[in-house]
Scaffold this active site. Structure first.
Site: not given
Length: 253
Positions: A144, A157
């Site tokens: 990501s 996250y």
């Protein structure tokens, strides 16, 4: 174009019943691969499989829990026995849980780390064990932009995606001698079910479009080309690399 041809290859994609996972499965299938879709929900998985078959893609469904090491080992063994050797693995299963760091619940921490990180290790290990004797294989871990950048309210996250980035590099080092390439694919902000609340937030969307050089959200289909590249012979000397598909956001302050 034969460098990008995946005909005769079998690809396992985790978290593939919707969103990015399903888009990646579609792209690999259109490039000629037989795709094996994984998720925990059997009903959604069957729907996704049937949708791909309707497009002429060879698709199978393999429901199992990627956070359960025992279930993973059994499922990978069954796929190899019943469908065929796994040539390509995309570790895509993941989740998000937003909240201030000082108030982040312990159970949510364990759930997000297990889903986003443990699953990559469990599935990657099980598949690599079978790729090693064949001296070939492609593993793509979905990272990501949060593998590099932080945002308020998503510290756990970001921690998991930073860890996936470094696990990818470590896997590439250990598996390279066996003819296996391991790379990461790092999406920026894409219109998915996971991001629906952000897409609907006009203030956030305006900020994101201004922050991103491309000036817009990404569409999940735009990840397909990068996935085909990393899954194909075109990337035979690419390993330990994180390919960001983010409209330029990681290049800009």
């Amino acid at each position: 174009m034969h460098l990008f041809d995946l005909t005769g290859r079998t690809a396992l994609i985790t978290g593939a019943s919707k969103g990015i996972g399903l888009a990646l499965a579609t792209a690999l299938g259109q490039a000629g691969a037989r795709v094996v879709l994984n998720a925990r929900g059997a009903e959604a998985l069957t729907t996704a499989r049937d949708a791909l078959r309707a497009k002429g893609i060879a698709a199978e469904a393999a429901p199992f829990d990627v956070t359960d090491a025992t279930a993973v080992d059994a499922a990978v063994a069954a796929i190899e026995a019943d469908i065929g050797p796994i040539d390509i693995l995309i570790n895509n299963a993941g989740m998000q849980h937003r909240g201030p760091f000082a108030e982040f619940p312990t159970d949510a921490w364990h759930k997000i780390t297990t889903t986003n990180l443990d699953s990559v290790f469990f599935v990657g290990r099980a598949v690599a064990q079978r790729m090693i004797p064949r001296k070939a294989g492609k593993i793509i871990n979905i990272c990501s932009v949060q593998s590099e950048l932080g945002r308020p309210g998503i510290a756990p996250y970001a921690a998991t995606k930073g860890a996936v980035k470094m696990l990818t590099k470590g896997m590439a080092i250990d598996l390279g001698q066996h003819g296996i390439q391991v790379n990461g694919l790092g999406p920026g902000y894409f219109k998915t079910e996971l991001n629906q609340a952000l897409v609907a937030d006009e203030t956030f969307s305006a900020w994101l479009c201004k922050r991103t050089p491309a000036g817009r959200w990404g569409e999940v289909q735009e990840l397909g080309g990068a996935a085909i590249f990393l899954a194909s012979a075109a990337s035979s000397f690419v390993s330990g690399h994180i390919l960001y598909v983010d409209g330029g956001i990681t290049a800009s302050l």
